[in-house]
Design a protein around this motif. Sequence first.
Motif, short mmCIF file in Angstrom:
data_model
loop_
_atom_site.label_atom_id
_atom_site.label_comp_id
_atom_site.label_asym_id
_atom_site.label_seq_id
_atom_site.Cartn_x
_atom_site.Cartn_y
_atom_site.Cartn_z
N VAL A 1 -5.21 -51.10 -21.60
CA VAL A 1 -5.95 -50.87 -22.84
C VAL A 1 -5.70 -49.45 -23.34
O VAL A 1 -5.51 -49.21 -24.55
CB VAL A 1 -7.45 -51.12 -22.63
N ILE A 2 -5.71 -48.49 -22.43
CA ILE A 2 -5.46 -47.10 -22.80
C ILE A 2 -4.09 -46.96 -23.46
O ILE A 2 -3.95 -46.34 -24.53
CB ILE A 2 -5.56 -46.19 -21.56
N LEU A 3 -3.07 -47.52 -22.84
CA LEU A 3 -1.71 -47.42 -23.38
C LEU A 3 -1.59 -48.14 -24.72
O LEU A 3 -0.92 -47.66 -25.64
CB LEU A 3 -0.71 -48.00 -22.38
N GLN A 4 -2.26 -49.27 -24.84
CA GLN A 4 -2.25 -50.00 -26.10
C GLN A 4 -2.87 -49.16 -27.22
O GLN A 4 -2.34 -49.11 -28.34
CB GLN A 4 -3.01 -51.31 -25.94
N ASN A 5 -3.98 -48.49 -26.92
CA ASN A 5 -4.63 -47.65 -27.92
C ASN A 5 -3.80 -46.43 -28.27
O ASN A 5 -3.79 -45.98 -29.42
CB ASN A 5 -6.02 -47.23 -27.41
N ILE A 6 -3.09 -45.87 -27.29
CA ILE A 6 -2.21 -44.74 -27.58
C ILE A 6 -1.06 -45.18 -28.48
O ILE A 6 -0.71 -44.50 -29.45
CB ILE A 6 -1.69 -44.11 -26.27
N ARG A 7 -0.48 -46.34 -28.19
CA ARG A 7 0.60 -46.83 -29.04
C ARG A 7 0.12 -47.11 -30.46
O ARG A 7 0.88 -47.00 -31.42
CB ARG A 7 1.23 -48.09 -28.43
N ALA A 8 -1.16 -47.46 -30.58
CA ALA A 8 -1.74 -47.72 -31.90
C ALA A 8 -2.22 -46.45 -32.57
O ALA A 8 -2.69 -46.49 -33.72
CB ALA A 8 -2.89 -48.71 -31.77
N GLY A 9 -2.15 -45.31 -31.88
CA GLY A 9 -2.57 -44.04 -32.45
C GLY A 9 -4.05 -43.88 -32.59
O GLY A 9 -4.53 -43.13 -33.46
N MET B 1 1.63 -38.29 -17.45
CA MET B 1 2.73 -38.91 -16.71
C MET B 1 2.68 -40.43 -16.82
O MET B 1 3.73 -41.10 -16.89
CB MET B 1 2.69 -38.46 -15.25
N LEU B 2 1.48 -41.01 -16.84
CA LEU B 2 1.37 -42.46 -16.98
C LEU B 2 1.96 -42.93 -18.30
O LEU B 2 2.62 -43.98 -18.36
CB LEU B 2 -0.11 -42.88 -16.90
N VAL B 3 1.73 -42.15 -19.37
CA VAL B 3 2.31 -42.50 -20.67
C VAL B 3 3.84 -42.41 -20.60
O VAL B 3 4.55 -43.28 -21.13
CB VAL B 3 1.76 -41.59 -21.78
N VAL B 4 4.34 -41.38 -19.94
CA VAL B 4 5.79 -41.23 -19.80
C VAL B 4 6.38 -42.40 -19.01
O VAL B 4 7.43 -42.95 -19.39
CB VAL B 4 6.12 -39.89 -19.11
N LEU B 5 5.73 -42.80 -17.93
CA LEU B 5 6.23 -43.93 -17.14
C LEU B 5 6.28 -45.20 -17.97
O LEU B 5 7.24 -45.99 -17.88
CB LEU B 5 5.34 -44.13 -15.91
N ASP B 6 5.27 -45.41 -18.79
CA ASP B 6 5.26 -46.58 -19.66
C ASP B 6 6.39 -46.52 -20.69
O ASP B 6 7.06 -47.53 -20.96
CB ASP B 6 3.91 -46.68 -20.36
#
Length: 853
Positions: free
Chosen positions: A431-439, A793-798
């Motif tokens: 969910v966190i990564l999805q929200n980051i991708r959505a800005g 780092m989690l965002v970078v790995l994704d």
Amino acid sequence: MTRIRKRVVITGMGQLSSLATNITDFKTALFALRCGIKPSERFRHHFAEANASEVLAEIEYPGVDAGLIAQLDKVALWALKVGDEALSLAAINDAGLREKMGLTIGVSSAGTEAWLPLFEQQFARFSLKKAQTCGSFFSVSAIISSLLGLKGGFEIVATACTASTNAMGIAYDQIQNGKNPAMLVIGTEPLYLPTFAGFYALKAMKRSPSSPFSGEPGMSIGEGAGSLVLEEYQHAVARGATIYGEMLAYATSGDAHHETAPDPRAEGAVQVMVNALANARLQPEKIGYINAHGTGTEANDRCETLAMKKVFSHIHSIAISSTKAYIGHNIGAAGILEFIACLLTLPEKQIPPTLNFDTPRPNCDLNYVPNHFIHADVQFFMKNNYAFGGNNCCIIASPQLAQIPASRYQPKRVAIVGMGAVSSLGHELSVILQNIRAGKCGGSRVPLMQNAQICEGFTALVNNIVNAHPELAQLTTGPFSLDDIGSMSDKSVWLHQVSDLNPRDYLRRFDDRKASNVSTYALLALTQAMKSAGRKIKRDGEKLGMVLGMSKGPQTTVERYLNSLFPDPGKARTSEFPGSLMNAVSTFCSIAEGIKGYNTTLATGTNAAFGALGYGYELVRQALQPQVIVGGADENLNKFVVYMQAMNQQWRLTDDPADCQIYAQQGSGYLMGEGAAMLFLEDYDTARARGIPLLAELLGYGKANDCCYFDRSRLDERTQGLVSAIRQALDEAAITTAQVELICGTSDGTDDDTQIELEAIRRVFTARSRDIPLVNYTAYFGVVESCYGILNMLVVLDMMQRGEILPIPWTRQFCADDIDFVTEVRQQPVSIALVIGASEGGNYYAFVLGKPV
């Protein structure tokens, strides 16, 4: 390629205890059989029949300015004294050599002294300067490295009664893996009221000096400090150093049993001794002496005796003693002081006794060397320590150069196979990564004072401070000032809080009676990482280790516990005491999931989880632990700390997330956050054999520190610390600057952080700094102090998995035109990424990630 492990020898020692203020006098006191446990000078007016081993001598600090001494607490002053003594004894006076040395400090009660006057309502004793200098847990490591000129990176270990033993082990590993030629290790533990009251409330204290394994059970608490210089053998020989002994092996384990009580089956204690023997390549029968933890409590002495019986078939012929009968239980400094006692007595062919020994207790039927030294030529000895939460440590050493061949190991490739997180953007990483991708932006605007009662109490507190210190009334920095106190209920800041969380929606095992917010976040992120790694513990918890990095720790529990001490310390809440310790989060997680492998907690402040990642990497790389979970967690600060941050000009806490513009030309604001982030590390080949998808390979890392804690304006020197860390990481990974395809910074948005990161990139990558994409996602989740670097780092790995690079959020105008700031989504594959970060104390980290092939 097979590597020979580096030999680690002891070339310096320092000591401070109730018995002596230096090594020479300590040795004399040991042989004179002096007991330093007496009726307490400081606490007997609070507690009936209170005994303690207290440092009552006047301590001198030659060459230290009186003004600086007034700023420092005993944690730092005592660490400075014993550290200086050890370096002097080791004859390490060359500034160039000191710059290569690292520092590890073990302590349980750091950052306490400066704030106690507020809880004791003795406002005239409160010093804002002292609070700013040493009011954080991490500060002692930054203070000591700066004063002694050590630039090889530092860590502070916070595992309560095993802290200094743990610190010795980490320093030992740093030398074995070639990161540092020498390390200074310090254990420091002044005795403060919260610690004394906690053990007293648990009814663990004895009314007379402790008599481990015999007589009436009970412990005697103590205080003091100890230090060691550990050095690579060939390095020590080359400079003609005197060698006082050799450290041969180290191990830790976790009981995963109870917050305070030892496992009655002693499985964790057995495991840690077996692992240490295996690491030393020694058979049990080679051990001639065991310096026991030996607290004197009934449960500890019984379980420790049982553990030794299970490990050693010849246990009745091994001499065992507890040094705590001399100097009490020194908590965070216990292990190192007891180890030093061994180094001072065993070379004389004398085994130190257990003083005050009386009639042995039931099930305590071994040779505890009662009351008098015995003559013996010990070639190898074992030092054991155990702590609340079931943290177990074991060191194997020799009082001379050991006559055994150096061990060899096959370095392992280290893979990242799982990750998890919780933040203001969501309770699950997906969910966190999805929200980051959505800005999307997380968090919300929060009143500094949520109700009139809190506001009234806080206003009274600050006014009391100002009445005692009128000079503080002139403070007007930051967006708020002391003039605003009367209307604090109208003020707000933007906080990245975790909201609407029901842990039972995600956790199959959750005890809300023992859970704090910070431990809940940690457990949630940890279970996600285990699930994504395909790992379930089925009676094999010893194969999984855990290293957590903490910043402010379980602060809500700490506040509740401290408030319970006043006005009557004798009524301290026993349920809050163990939960207020820094390693309480690790304890909660290990019990919940049954994690029993290597277990430690680092408390190095912001980005402490980067230190945890570096150490976890070494455990896997050196085949000491096949799997390790690393990470950190934070809960939002209490209102007093939030307010102090809001008034701090450096941080510029904001109430508008749009102001948090990382790398901006102007208008950058600071956002506080809470949550957790975890990574699951595993031997690369083992993970492949399990069929687990690999997220990345950790190719190498670097760590260094500046010595600028007392003058943060020295940006050039601070930048050089990060440059050193980056170059170490690239060298270890065998990667050139031309191969790096992405850099992820973790600046929190403040000017200094930004300048240091950008200038370090320019120095290392020169002209390529214009071409390598630079990202930073801290603005999405705020500064989750211990682990915002890991969250990045989690965002970078994704992104490495997806083949895209996401833009830096919110920043409208960047501060430099010679850096490739990412401002829009790029469909660009990334095979090699560099992630960099720093702690507020001046520690710098760099990690090289490679996409699996």
